[in-house]
Scaffold this motif. Structure first.
Motif, mmCIF file in Angstrom:
data_model
loop_
_atom_site.group_PDB
_atom_site.id
_atom_site.type_symbol
_atom_site.label_atom_id
_atom_site.label_comp_id
_atom_site.label_asym_id
_atom_site.label_seq_id
_atom_site.Cartn_x
_atom_site.Cartn_y
_atom_site.Cartn_z
ATOM 1 N N MET A 1 -1.593 3.187 -7.546
ATOM 2 C CA MET A 1 -0.385 3.132 -6.711
ATOM 3 C C MET A 1 0.854 3.565 -7.499
ATOM 4 O O MET A 1 1.701 4.299 -6.979
ATOM 5 N N LEU A 2 0.971 3.123 -8.742
ATOM 6 C CA LEU A 2 2.116 3.517 -9.570
ATOM 7 C C LEU A 2 2.125 5.015 -9.816
ATOM 8 O O LEU A 2 3.178 5.653 -9.765
ATOM 9 N N ARG A 3 0.959 5.593 -10.080
ATOM 10 C CA ARG A 3 0.874 7.035 -10.300
ATOM 11 C C ARG A 3 1.319 7.799 -9.057
ATOM 12 O O ARG A 3 2.059 8.779 -9.152
ATOM 13 N N ILE A 4 0.858 7.364 -7.899
ATOM 14 C CA ILE A 4 1.212 8.043 -6.647
ATOM 15 C C ILE A 4 2.714 7.926 -6.380
ATOM 16 O O ILE A 4 3.373 8.917 -6.065
ATOM 17 N N LEU A 5 3.266 6.733 -6.550
ATOM 18 C CA LEU A 5 4.695 6.534 -6.300
ATOM 19 C C LEU A 5 5.564 7.317 -7.283
ATOM 20 O O LEU A 5 6.533 7.971 -6.876
ATOM 21 N N VAL A 6 5.218 7.278 -8.558
ATOM 22 C CA VAL A 6 5.994 8.020 -9.560
ATOM 23 C C VAL A 6 5.874 9.518 -9.314
ATOM 24 O O VAL A 6 6.865 10.258 -9.386
ATOM 25 N N GLY A 7 4.670 9.969 -8.997
ATOM 26 C CA GLY A 7 4.466 11.393 -8.714
ATOM 27 C C GLY A 7 5.297 11.860 -7.528
ATOM 28 O O GLY A 7 5.968 12.893 -7.593
#
Length: 63
Positions: A11-17
């Protein structure tokens, strides 16, 4: 290929991306397009760097 990116990490990767890509689209710096990398690894649940480092954030599945 086995997934090696777990829930919160994913989830963090998707949001940061998404945030970095949005910033690039709204006139941010050119380097903000690097957001494609965390977005892709988050969506695929697979990080090619993790096996090299011996890491995985996926929960261990018990039979």
């Amino acid at each position: 290929m086995k997934a090696n990116v777990g829930g919160i990490d994913r989830m963090l990767r998707i949001l940061v991306g998404l945030a970095l890509i949005a910033w690039a689209l709204l006139g941010g710096p050119l380097w903000a397009w690097i957001g494609v990398v965390p977005l892709a690894t988050g969506l695929a649940s697979r990080c090619p760097l993790y096996p090299l480092l011996g890491l995985s954030t996926c929960a261990a599945k018990k039979p």
